[in-house]
Design an enzyme around this catalytic site. Structure first.
Site, mmCIF file in Angstrom:
data_model
loop_
_atom_site.group_PDB
_atom_site.id
_atom_site.type_symbol
_atom_site.label_atom_id
_atom_site.label_comp_id
_atom_site.label_asym_id
_atom_site.label_seq_id
_atom_site.Cartn_x
_atom_site.Cartn_y
_atom_site.Cartn_z
ATOM 1 N N CYS A 1 -5.413 52.067 2.725
ATOM 2 C CA CYS A 1 -6.121 51.165 3.631
ATOM 3 C C CYS A 1 -5.730 49.743 3.244
ATOM 4 O O CYS A 1 -6.244 49.172 2.283
ATOM 5 C CB CYS A 1 -7.624 51.363 3.513
ATOM 6 N N LEU A 2 -4.789 49.214 3.963
ATOM 7 C CA LEU A 2 -4.257 47.893 3.650
ATOM 8 C C LEU A 2 -3.962 47.193 4.970
ATOM 9 O O LEU A 2 -3.051 47.589 5.701
ATOM 10 C CB LEU A 2 -2.996 48.038 2.796
#
Length: 170
Positions: free
Chosen positions: A70-71
């Site tokens: 999750c970036l």
């Protein structure tokens, strides 16, 4: 492709490969080595690559099951000006150095981090020793299974609070 990285193609397909990624210095992940699966879409560099950890890592912003990351910079604000070096030299190191437990993919890791930082730190180090040893990681990967349905970098969203400022850690 990149200096100081071990890169291994998957089934001789040039847009799917594994990169050996070392944990950032002066972090809980220092000394660990992870296989990062990279899949370049046909529209790359205009569309972001799919990035996931193959071997286990304990981190609030990495899905425990699929290894998806999750970036925001990869998932939502990708630009053709970014390249794979940005991912491996800036974005992933920053992710490991500055986890965001407020918007987790791994809720257990986030909860532990917020409730008992000392125990979280110890567990991260244990995971590194168990799952991120260099001698275990550099073995061939060609037959590994993938779970593309759970890959956050293929379109699911995560919080924009995960943005990275683009500066590499010295």
């Amino acid at each position: 492709m990149m200096n100081d990285y071990v890169v291994e193609t998957i089934n001789d397909i040039l847009n799917e490969f594994i990169v050996g990624f070392h944990g950032p210095k002066e972090s809980l992940y220092e000394g660990g080595v992870w296989k990062i699966r990279v899949e370049l879409p046909d529209a790359y560099p205009y569309k972001s690559p799919s990035i996931r950890f193959v071997n286990k890592i304990l981190h609030p912003n990495v899905d425990e099951t699929s290894g998806s990351v999750c970036l925001d910079v990869i998932n939502q604000s990708w630009s053709p000006m970014f390249d794979l070096l940005n991912i491996f030299e800036v974005f992933l190191p920053q992710l490991l150095l500055y986890p965001n437990p407020s918007h987790p993919l791994n809720r257990d890791a986030a909860s532990l981090m917020m409730k008992d930082r000392k125990q979280y730190d110890q567990k991260v180090k244990e995971f590194c020793e168990l799952y991120a040893k260099k001698e275990d990681i550099m073995k061939p990967t060609a037959g590994e299974e993938t779970d593309d349905d759970e890959d956050v970098t293929d379109g699911e969203t995560c919080s924009s609070d995960d943005e990275i400022d683009g500066r590499a850690d010295p």
